[in-house]
Design an enzyme around this catalytic site. Structure first.
Site, mmCIF file in Angstrom:
data_model
loop_
_atom_site.group_PDB
_atom_site.id
_atom_site.type_symbol
_atom_site.label_atom_id
_atom_site.label_comp_id
_atom_site.label_asym_id
_atom_site.label_seq_id
_atom_site.Cartn_x
_atom_site.Cartn_y
_atom_site.Cartn_z
ATOM 1 N NE ARG A 148 41.954 15.077 23.552
ATOM 2 C CZ ARG A 148 42.890 14.063 23.523
ATOM 3 N NH1 ARG A 148 42.933 13.495 22.388
ATOM 4 N NH2 ARG A 148 44.182 14.269 24.075
ATOM 5 C CE LYS A 173 44.337 19.601 23.714
ATOM 6 N NZ LYS A 173 43.950 19.819 25.297
ATOM 7 C CG HIS A 245 36.451 17.047 27.953
ATOM 8 N ND1 HIS A 245 36.949 16.658 26.854
ATOM 9 C CD2 HIS A 245 37.064 17.448 28.836
ATOM 10 C CE1 HIS A 245 38.464 16.603 27.136
ATOM 11 N NE2 HIS A 245 38.617 17.057 28.446
ATOM 12 N NE ARG A 248 40.333 13.196 27.073
ATOM 13 C CZ ARG A 248 41.265 12.456 26.600
ATOM 14 N NH1 ARG A 248 40.706 11.437 25.871
ATOM 15 N NH2 ARG A 248 42.447 12.802 26.160
ATOM 16 C CG HIS A 279 46.603 12.812 28.092
ATOM 17 N ND1 HIS A 279 46.167 12.097 29.262
ATOM 18 C CD2 HIS A 279 45.549 13.664 27.690
ATOM 19 C CE1 HIS A 279 45.042 12.656 29.414
ATOM 20 N NE2 HIS A 279 44.482 13.602 28.676
ATOM 21 C CE1 TYR A 288 40.791 13.651 32.888
ATOM 22 C CE2 TYR A 288 42.739 12.813 31.921
ATOM 23 C CZ TYR A 288 41.510 13.558 31.788
ATOM 24 O OH TYR A 288 41.030 14.016 30.609
#
Length: 310
Positions: A148, A173, A245, A248, A279, A288
């Site tokens: 990120r 995150k 982003h 990514r 994640h 994705y």
């Protein structure tokens, strides 16, 4: 404090602790919920928690439609939790505050487009060579590692093991540190940047790995501004949204495309990619799979040829 506000405050703190235990940072959401408790206390509301109570609280902030939708979404999920303890809690509607527009889909750059983006970095601030090199190294790292943008600008020198090509990513995150190995070419680029950076700023103002033209940590805003300039110079400012982003997304899509080409079991490898990307849920990584028309076509072909095993 009223009995209801006290009860609500206790449940809010327990809910925040629960979200933290599941790996979520939850800082902004926690602020919203605590503000809701203060609102209930000031208004002297009695139980139960109602739709009107939530709507009035959200509207008291004003602001953009998306901000209202976000606050209401935080309350809606908390109300679901609260209903376990108070069955009279009213369920909040899912789309009480529609968002003004959908989030634009990611733009997946081709190899040629990515190369032009990196090459264009040399054209920004030609009188300050380090700025262009900073942007080129940053963009290359984002594209090759899937980090990120916030994780990249927060890197300190001590987080980057140039000898072994491993990054320590802190304050992710989901509140977990993780180790991210990088490709040998990325490792070489990081080493070159470190040499040029140290030559330009032998006595930096802080320990950030990526520096601004003033010698302090490159900010997220600085990254966004530099990226916008580079995008324009590369001829990619053509009406199609392109954000840092998106690199990514490109990393994840490229990796899964390669696995499909190798006829690997993509579903079995998703946990590996999820860990690498930081994640908390594999479902976030599975998103994705829909990030590229080519990837969807590849997955569909695999499913057809293998009788459904993609």
């Amino acid at each position: 404090m009223t009995a209801f506000a006290r009860f609500l405050g206790e449940k809010v703190e327990r809910y925040i602790d629960l979200r933290h235990s599941l790996g979520y940072a939850f800082s902004k959401q926690a602020g919203t919920l605590r503000a809701f408790v203060r609102y209930v206390e000031r208004a002297q509301f009695d139980a139960p928690a109602t739709r009107t109570m939530a709507l009035d609280f959200v509207l008291s902030f004003g602001g953009a439609a998306n901000s209202r939708a976000t606050r209401h979404g935080v309350l809606r999920r908390f109300y679901e939790y609260l209903a376990v303890y108070d069955a009279q809690t009213e369920a909040l509607k899912r789309r009480a505050f529609p968002r003004s527009r959908a989030i634009p889909p990611p733009r997946i750059l081709s190899e040629a487009e990515l190369a032009s983006l990196i090459d264009a970095c040399a054209r920004i601030s030609p009188g300050i060579p380090l700025r262009g090199l900073t942007m080129a190294t940053l963009i290359g790292l984002l594209a090759s590692s899937g980090l990120r943008s916030g994780e990249v600008v927060r890197l300190d020198r001590s987080d980057v093991d140039l000898t072994n090509g491993v990054l320590l990513v802190r304050k992710t995150k989901f509140r977990k540190d993780r180790l991210v190995p990088v490709h040998a070419t990325t490792q070489t680029a990081l080493c070159r940047y470190a040499r040029e950076r140290d030559a330009a700023f032998p006595s930096p103002k802080d320990q950030a790995f990526f520096l601004s033209s003033r010698g302090n940590r490159l900010s997220a805003t600085g990254l966004q501004c530099g990226f916008a300039q580079v995008r324009k110079f590369a001829g990619l400012d053509d009406g199609k949204t392109l954000r840092p982003h998106d690199l990514r997304h490109r990393f994840a899509v490229t990796r899964m495309s390669l696995w499909h080409q190798q006829r690997a079991n993509v579903q079995a490898l998703l946990p590996v990619l999820a860990t690498y990307l930081g994640h908390a849920n594999y479902s976030d990584t599975a998103y994705y799979l829909t990030g590229s028309v080519d990837l969807l076509a590849m997955a569909a072909e695999r499913a057809f040829l293998d009788g459904g095993a993609a």
